[in-house]
Design an enzyme around this catalytic site. Structure first.
Site, PDB file in Angstrom:
ATOM      1  N   LYS A  74       0.844  -1.207   0.000  1.00  0.00           N
ATOM      2  CA  LYS A  74       0.000   0.000   0.000  1.00  0.00           C
ATOM      3  C   LYS A  74       0.874   1.249   0.000  1.00  0.00           C
ATOM      4  O   LYS A  74       0.599   2.212  -0.718  1.00  0.00           O
ATOM      5  CB  LYS A  74      -0.940  -0.006   1.218  1.00  0.00           C
ATOM      6  CG  LYS A  74      -2.072  -1.010   1.069  1.00  0.00           C
ATOM      7  CD  LYS A  74      -2.838  -1.259   2.353  1.00  0.00           C
ATOM      8  CE  LYS A  74      -3.826  -2.405   2.171  1.00  0.00           C
ATOM      9  NZ  LYS A  74      -4.500  -2.802   3.406  1.00  0.00           N
ATOM     10  N   GLN A  78      -4.412  -1.337   9.639  1.00  0.00           N
ATOM     11  CA  GLN A  78      -4.318  -2.689   9.092  1.00  0.00           C
ATOM     12  C   GLN A  78      -4.859  -3.703  10.111  1.00  0.00           C
ATOM     13  O   GLN A  78      -4.432  -3.713  11.266  1.00  0.00           O
ATOM     14  CB  GLN A  78      -2.846  -2.989   8.742  1.00  0.00           C
ATOM     15  CG  GLN A  78      -2.645  -4.307   8.035  1.00  0.00           C
ATOM     16  CD  GLN A  78      -3.326  -4.361   6.674  1.00  0.00           C
ATOM     17  OE1 GLN A  78      -3.183  -3.468   5.862  1.00  0.00           O
ATOM     18  NE2 GLN A  78      -4.084  -5.415   6.433  1.00  0.00           N
ATOM     19  N   ASP A  91     -11.010   2.890   4.102  1.00  0.00           N
ATOM     20  CA  ASP A  91     -11.398   1.481   3.956  1.00  0.00           C
ATOM     21  C   ASP A  91     -12.915   1.351   3.812  1.00  0.00           C
ATOM     22  O   ASP A  91     -13.416   0.307   3.398  1.00  0.00           O
ATOM     23  CB  ASP A  91     -10.944   0.677   5.195  1.00  0.00           C
ATOM     24  CG  ASP A  91      -9.687  -0.131   4.925  1.00  0.00           C
ATOM     25  OD1 ASP A  91      -9.403  -0.412   3.742  1.00  0.00           O
ATOM     26  OD2 ASP A  91      -8.989  -0.487   5.891  1.00  0.00           O
TER      27      ASP A  91
END
Ligand code: NDP
Length: 289
Positions: free
Chosen positions: A58, A102, A125
């Site tokens: 990422k 994460q 997200d």
């Protein structure tokens, strides 16, 4: 005679490269015209090896596209309070437009509480209940990356989804449920299947669009697929020989479908591309552009 017809492959690498190229150009414009550099904070807690790889990918994708990335690597022993304090700082930061924590988090930290502490405007997200709710009422702000990427792949086929029968296998909060809302917004008729669904093959046989997101290697067989259907395989599974395979029997389904995604190289590359897109969208909204 054997039927040699095979489906067109939906090339996720190519579509994701196109999304990234569009974003790169847009970011360049935002920098030049508005002095705005989109920024993504990536928070990694602990030593999970898979998480480290995801975070590295990422961060690299951000750099290649021109997004500024802020990596926060924190020890496994971090307390929930410490993580919440960091998120509060990131929520307030002018340089950070997207915050990604994460998962999974160490067991002493409540994931739900942490995800809910992220400002919905920076929730790239798309997992915050606010963003889920916005999607549910048909007015999305930031959308979960994997199903959002699937929509982009479907768009690349040129198919009109209106009135089509869509069958989703899987009802998770990160894939199946938001996927259903996105297809509904495009006027598909949506059926969500799961482990208690009766006669799954029959449900799939009626589908013009099949989205397999169950995490069961090659579970969906070729003879379940309706002639001409579009098949999107979200699943990522490790086969006994070590290869990555999807939830669909690719060879069998290719003989029936009009379009199909491969694994790897289908949905996978789209997830990060849509994370970058969400970061740029968040930055523009926060800067009122
Ligand atoms: P979950 O394990 O959270 O959900 C799986 C879903 O599939 C559940 O709803 C479950 O039903 C359903 N299911 C499981 N077995 C069956 C069965 N035999 N028949 C019908 N339904 C079944 O998985 P995720 O949604 O997180 O992920 C799904 C897959 O997608 C995984 O392989 C994952 O690795 C992959 N993935 C890929 C991404 C990408 O970037 N390409 C991103 C995210 C996920 P029930 O609810 O009843 O238990």
């Amino acid at each position: 005679m054997e039927n040699l017809k095979t489906a067109s492959i939906i090339d996720g690498k190519e579509v994701s490269a196109r999304v990234r190229a569009e974003l790169k150009a847009e970011i360049e414009y935002l920098k030049q015209k508005h002095g705005l550099t989109p920024g993504l904070a990536v928070v990694l807690v602990g030593e999970n090896p898979a998480s480290k790889v995801y975070v590295r990918n990422k961060t690299r994708a951000c750099e290649e596209t021109g997004i500024r990335s802020f990596q926060h690597t924190l020890p496994e022993s971090l307390s929930e309070g410490e993580l919440l304090t960091l998120i509060k700082e990131l929520n307030a930061s002018k340089e950070v437009h997207g915050i990604l924590v994460q998962l999974p988090l160490p067991k002493q930290i409540n994931e739900e509480k942490v995800l809910e502490s992220i400002s919905p405007q920076k929730d790239v997200d798309g997992f915050h209940p606010y963003n889920m709710g916005r999607l549910m009422i048909g007015s999305p702000l930031l959308q979960p990356c994997t199903p959002f990427g699937v929509m982009r792949l479907l768009e690349s086929t040129g198919a009109d989804l209106s009135g089509k029968e869509a069958v989703i296998i899987g009802r998770s909060n990160i894939v199946g449920k938001p996927m259903a809302m996105m297809l509904l917004r495009k006027n598909a008729t949506v059926t969500i299947c799961h482990s208690r669904t009766k006669d799954l093959p029959e449900k799939v046989r009626g589908a013009d669009i099949v989205i397999a997101a169950m995490g069961r290697a090659q579970f969906v067989k070729g003879d379940w697929i309706k002639e001409g259907a579009i098949v999107i395989d979200v699943g990522i599974n490790r086969a006994p020989d070590g290869k990555l395979v999807g939830d669909v029997d690719f060879e069998g389904a290719s003989r029936k479908a009009s379009f199909i995604t491969p694994v790897p190289g289908g949905v996978g590359p789209m997830t990060i591309a849509m994370l970058l897109k969400n970061t740029v969208e968040a930055a523009k909204k926060l800067a009122s552009i």
